[in-house]
Design an enzyme around this catalytic site. Structure first.
Site, PDB file in Angstrom:
ATOM      1  N   GLU A 133       0.805  -1.226   0.000  1.00  0.00           N
ATOM      2  CA  GLU A 133       0.000   0.000   0.000  1.00  0.00           C
ATOM      3  C   GLU A 133       0.839   1.277   0.000  1.00  0.00           C
ATOM      4  O   GLU A 133       0.379   2.328   0.434  1.00  0.00           O
ATOM      5  CB  GLU A 133      -1.008  -0.001   1.178  1.00  0.00           C
ATOM      6  N   GLU A 244      -5.591  -8.635   0.429  1.00  0.00           N
ATOM      7  CA  GLU A 244      -6.331  -8.225   1.631  1.00  0.00           C
ATOM      8  C   GLU A 244      -7.761  -7.919   1.250  1.00  0.00           C
ATOM      9  O   GLU A 244      -7.998  -7.094   0.359  1.00  0.00           O
ATOM     10  CB  GLU A 244      -5.764  -6.928   2.266  1.00  0.00           C
TER      11      GLU A 244
END
Ligand SMILES: *[C@@H]1O[C@H](CO)[C@@H](O)[C@H](O)[C@H]1NC(C)=O
Ligand SMILES: *[C@@H]1O[C@H](CO)[C@@H](O)[C@H](O)[C@H]1NC(C)=O
Ligand SMILES: *[C@@H]1O[C@H](CO)[C@@H](O)[C@H](O)[C@H]1NC(C)=O
Length: 406
Positions: A133, A244
Site C-alpha cells: 500500500e 487483503e
C-alpha cells in the site's frame, strides 16, 4: 434425474483438488507492539490450519509484511522457521515505505533467509511482495488519512529490480515478484511502471472503507467485484491475487457500512466463498486483536487464539443456487429435483455456479469465463466436451456435463 445434493458433493470433491493459495495476513507484532517470536507464529499458523468448519483446503498460507524479525536490525523474520515447521506457504513481503536504508535491511534479511533456509524456504514461497500500500499512502486519500509516508512508483519498481537480483540463482529463483496495493492505486495510470515491473498484482480492497459510495453491506459484493474488475483491466493480463479483503466484526460505522458478526459472515459468504480454492486469497484476517481490540476489528476469532471462529466459515450457505420452484426443467430433457431442505439453504445462483453466468428457468445454462487451458469452450447450452484445467471451473463444467448429459 440428478439430485442437486449429489452434484454439489461432486463439485465440492473436485474443488478440493485444486491449487489456489488460501490464507491470512500476519503482522510481525502484537497490538501492544511486542514482536512475535517463532512459537507465536507457529501457534497462529496451526490455529489457522485447524479452524473449525473451514472450506476445502483449509487456511495454510501466510502473507507477511516484512522480512525482518521484530526487535532486530535485519535478522530474518521467525515466521519463516514457523512456516517450515507447520508447512505453511508464504507470500513474503518487504516493507518499502521507510526509505532506502530501511529497505536495504529488508534486502539483507531476504538474503540471510535464503542462505539460512534454502530450499526448505523455496518450496513454500508463493511469491514476494515488494511493498504494501505504498502507492495508496502517497495518494490524496492516503495523505488525508495521515498514512504518509509511502513510496513513489519509480521507487517501488527499482526495489522490485533489486529483489529480482537477490533471488536470481538461489532457492527462490523464479518465484513471482510483485507488489501489493489498494485497487485504487492499481487503476491509477500514474502507477503504470509498477504494473510493468510486477509478475502479479496484489489487490487490497475493502468496501467497508469506500464511504463516499453506497457501501451498505448489501452493496459490498458489487463494490468488491467492480474494484476487482477494474484492477484486472489495468493488469495487462498479469495475475491478480487477493492480498487483503474482509469486513469488520466490530467497530465504527464507515459511510453506510456497519461492522457486525452477521455482516462479516455475509461478506465472507458473498465475497470469500466464491474465491476460495480458485483464486489466491490472503484474507484480512484471522486475528488482529491480541491483546487489544482495534477499531475497526476484522479478526475472525477474537483476541484469544482459538480454532473456533466467531461465525460459520463453511461456505455451505453460499453453495446452492437460488430457485423459486422445486424443480428445474432442462432444455435437454434432463431435470434436477430440489428437496425442500435444499431449497431452504439456497442463496445465490452466481455463487454456487461461479463461472456459470446464468441458469434460466428453462434450464439453459450459460458458461462464462472459463480459464485458459480449457480445450473447448461452450457459451451456452450443452457443455459436454469441455475439459477444464483448474478449480471451480472444472467443478462447474462437470456439473454442466451432469446436467446436460455427456
Ligand atoms: C495517482 O498516482 C500518483 C503516483 O503514485 C499519485 O501522485 C496521485 O496522487 C495518484 N492519484 C490519485 C487520484 O490517487
Ligand atoms: C458443511 O457441509 C459439509 C458437507 O455437507 C458438512 O460435512 C459440514 O458439517 C457442514 N458444516 C457446517 C458448519 O454446517
Ligand atoms: C431458455 O431461456 C433462455 C433465457 O430466457 C432463452 O434465451 C432460451 O432461448 C430458452 N431456451 C429454450 C429451449 O426455450
Amino acid at each position: 434425474m440428478y439430485q442437486l445434493s449429489q452434484l454439489v458433493a461432486l463439485a465440492a470433491t473436485l474443488s478440493t483438488a485444486m491449487g489456489a493459495y488460501q490464507g491470512f495476513n500476519y503482522g510481525s507484532s502484537f497490538t501492544n507492539g511486542a514482536a512475535k517470536q517463532q512459537p507465536d507464529f507457529e501457534a497462529e499458523f496451526r490455529t489457522a490450519q485447524g479452524l473449525v468448519g473451514a472450506p476445502a483446503g483449509g487456511f495454510t498460507s501466510a502473507r507477511l509484511y516484512t522480512m525482518i524479525q521484530g526487535g532486530t536490525v535485519n535478522a530474518p523474520i521467525s515466521a519463516i522457521p514457523a512456516a517450515i515447521a507447520t508447512r505453511t506457504s508464504l507470500l513474503l513481503g518487504l516493507w518499502a515505505s521507510a526509505g532506502d536504508a530501511a529497505f536495504t535491511n529488508e534486502l539483507q534479511a531476504l538474503s540471510s533467509a535464503i542462505q539460512q533456509y534454502g530450499t526448505a524456504l523455496g518450496r513454500l514461497v508463493a511469491g514476494i511482495s515488494v511493498g504494501s500500500e505504498d502507492l495508496y499512502r502517497i495518494s490524496p486519500t492516503g495523505i488525508e488519512n495521515k498514512e504518509n509516508p509511502g513510496a513513489a512508483p519509480l521507487t517501488i519498481a527499482h526495489y522490485i529490480k533489486q529483489v529480482r537480483d537477490i533471488i536470481a540463482h538461489t532457492a527462490l529463483d523464479g518465484v513471482p515478484v510483485g507488489h501489493v496495493d489498494t485497487w485504487t492505486a492499481w487503476v491509477n495510470s500514474s502507477n503504470q511502471v509498477v504494473v510493468d515491473a510486477s509478475d502479479f498484482l496484489g489487490f487490497d480492497g475493502y468496501p467497508y472503507f469506500q464511504k463516499t459510495q453506497q457501501n451498505d453491506i448489501g452493496h459490498s459484493k458489487s463494490l468488491f467485484d467492480d474494484a476487482l474488475s477494474a484492477t484486472k483491466a489495468a493488469s495487462q493480463g498479469k495475475p491478480v491475487w487477493i492480498t487483503e479483503t474482509g469486513f469488520p466484526l466490530s467497530g465504527k460505522t464507515m459511510g453506510q457500512a456497519v461492522p457486525s458478526i452477521a455482516n462479516a459472515k455475509y461478506y465472507w459468504d458473498q465475497v470469500g466463498c466464491p474465491l476460495f480454492g480458485s483464486t489466491n486469497v490472503w484474507w484480512y484476517t484471522m486475528q488482529d486483536s491480541a491483546p487489544a481490540t482495534p477499531n475497526p476489528s476484522f479478526g475472525l476469532i477474537g483476541s484469544t487464539l482459538t480454532t473456533t471462529p466467531l461465525f460459520d466459515l463453511s461456505c455451505n450457505s453460499s453453495k446452492l443456487s437460488q430457485t423459486t420452484s422445486s424443480s428445474i426443467s432442462l432444455a435437454s430433457g434432463v431435470s434436477i429435483t430440489l428437496s425442500q431442505s435444499e431449497i431452504s439453504t439456497v442463496s445465490s445462483a452466481t455463487t454456487f455456479l461461479a463461472p456459470v453466468s446464468s441458469l434460466a428457468s428453462n434450464g439453459t445454462m450459460t458458461v462464462a469465463s472459463l480459464p485458459s487451458g480449457t480445450s473447448t469452450a461452450a457459451s451456452s447450452g450443452k457443455a459436454s466436451s469441455i475439459k477444464g484445467s483448474m478449480g471451480d471451473a472444472i467443478a462447474v463444467v462437470m456439473l454442466a456435463m451432469a446436467l446436460f448429459g455427456p
